[in-house]
Design a protein around this motif. Structure first.
Motif: not given
Ligand code: HEM
Length: 169
Positions: A87-95, A143-148
Motif C-alpha cells: 500500500v505504501y509503494q502504491m501510494l508512492l507510485g501515485v505520488k 497517507a504514506m506517513r500514516i501507513s508508515d
C-alpha cells in the motif's frame, strides 16, 4: 545530533518547504493572480506576465531540483522503500506520477517553448489542474506517513495498575 541526523533534518525541511511552494504557487496563480490579471489592459498584462514568469522560472527550477533530491534521499535513506508494504509503494507510485505531472505543468506554464503555447493560452484551466494535482501529491504523502507510522506503532507500556487503552477496548 550526528551528521546523519543533521542531513536528515535538512532534507526533510527542504522537502516540506518545497512542498509549501509547489502547492501554494499554483493555488495563488489560479485563484488570485490570473483573475486579477484578466481585469487589466492586455499590453500591461503581457508585460507583467513576462516579468513575473521570468523570476518564477528560475525559482521553480531550483525548487523542482531540491524536491527530487530530497524526495529520493528520503526514499532510500530513511523509509527504505524496499521494506515498505504494497500500500505504501502504491501510494508512492501515485505520488511520484502526480509530482512529475505537476513539475511538467508548472514548467510549461512558466516556459516560452512554442510547442507548449497551447497550455499557456488556457493558463487558468491548467493552473487549476496543477493546483489539484499538488493537493493530490500531499494527500498521498500524508497517507504514506500514516501507513508508515502504523507499521512502526509500538504499544507503550503503561504504569502499574493503569489499564492500557488498547486493552480497555
Ligand atoms: C520525485 C518527487 C518526490 C519524491 C521521490 C518524494 C518522496 C517522498 C518521501 C519518500 C516522503 C516520506 C514519506 C514518509 O514519511 O513515509 C515524502 C514526504 C512528503 N512529500 Fe514528497 N516526494 C516527491 C515530491 C513531492 C512533491 C512535488 C510534493 C508537494 C507538492 C511533496 C510533498 C511531500 C510532503 C508534504 C511530505 C511529508 C508528509 C508527512 O510527513 O506527513 N513531495 N516525499
Amino acid at each position: 545530533m550526528n551528521v546523519h541526523e543533521v542531513v536528515m533534518l535538512a532534507m526533510r525541511w527542504l522537502h516540506l518547504v518545497g512542498a509549501c511552494v509547489l502547492v501554494g504557487a499554483p493555488i495563488f496563480m489560479w485563484l488570485v493572480l490570473e483573475p486579477a490579471m484578466a481585469q487589466i489592459d492586455s499590453g500591461i498584462r503581457d508585460a507583467m506576465q513576462n516579468r513575473i514568469m521570468r523570476g518564477w522560472r528560475m525559482f521553480l527550477g531550483l525548487v523542482i531540483l531540491t524536491q527530487i533530491v530530497s524526495g529520493f534521499y528520503w526514499l532510500f535513506e530513511v523509509v527504505h522503500i524496499a521494506h515498505q508494504p504494497p500500500v505504501y509503494q502504491m501510494l508512492l507510485g501515485v505520488k511520484m506520477l502526480a509530482a512529475f505531472v505537476l513539475f511538467f505543468l508548472l514548467s510549461v506554464l512558466a516556459g516560452r517553448a512554442k510547442s507548449f503555447e497551447i497550455f499557456r493560452r488556457q493558463s487558468r484551466r491548467w493552473l487549476g489542474v496543477a493546483a489539484i494535482t499538488a493537493l493530490l501529491v500531499v494527500f498521498c504523502a500524508s497517507a504514506m506517513r500514516i501507513s508508515d507510522a502504523q507499521r512502526h506503532h509500538v504499544e507503550l507500556p503503561t504504569a502499574p495498575g493503569v489499564v492500557s487503552p488498547a486493552l480497555a477496548k
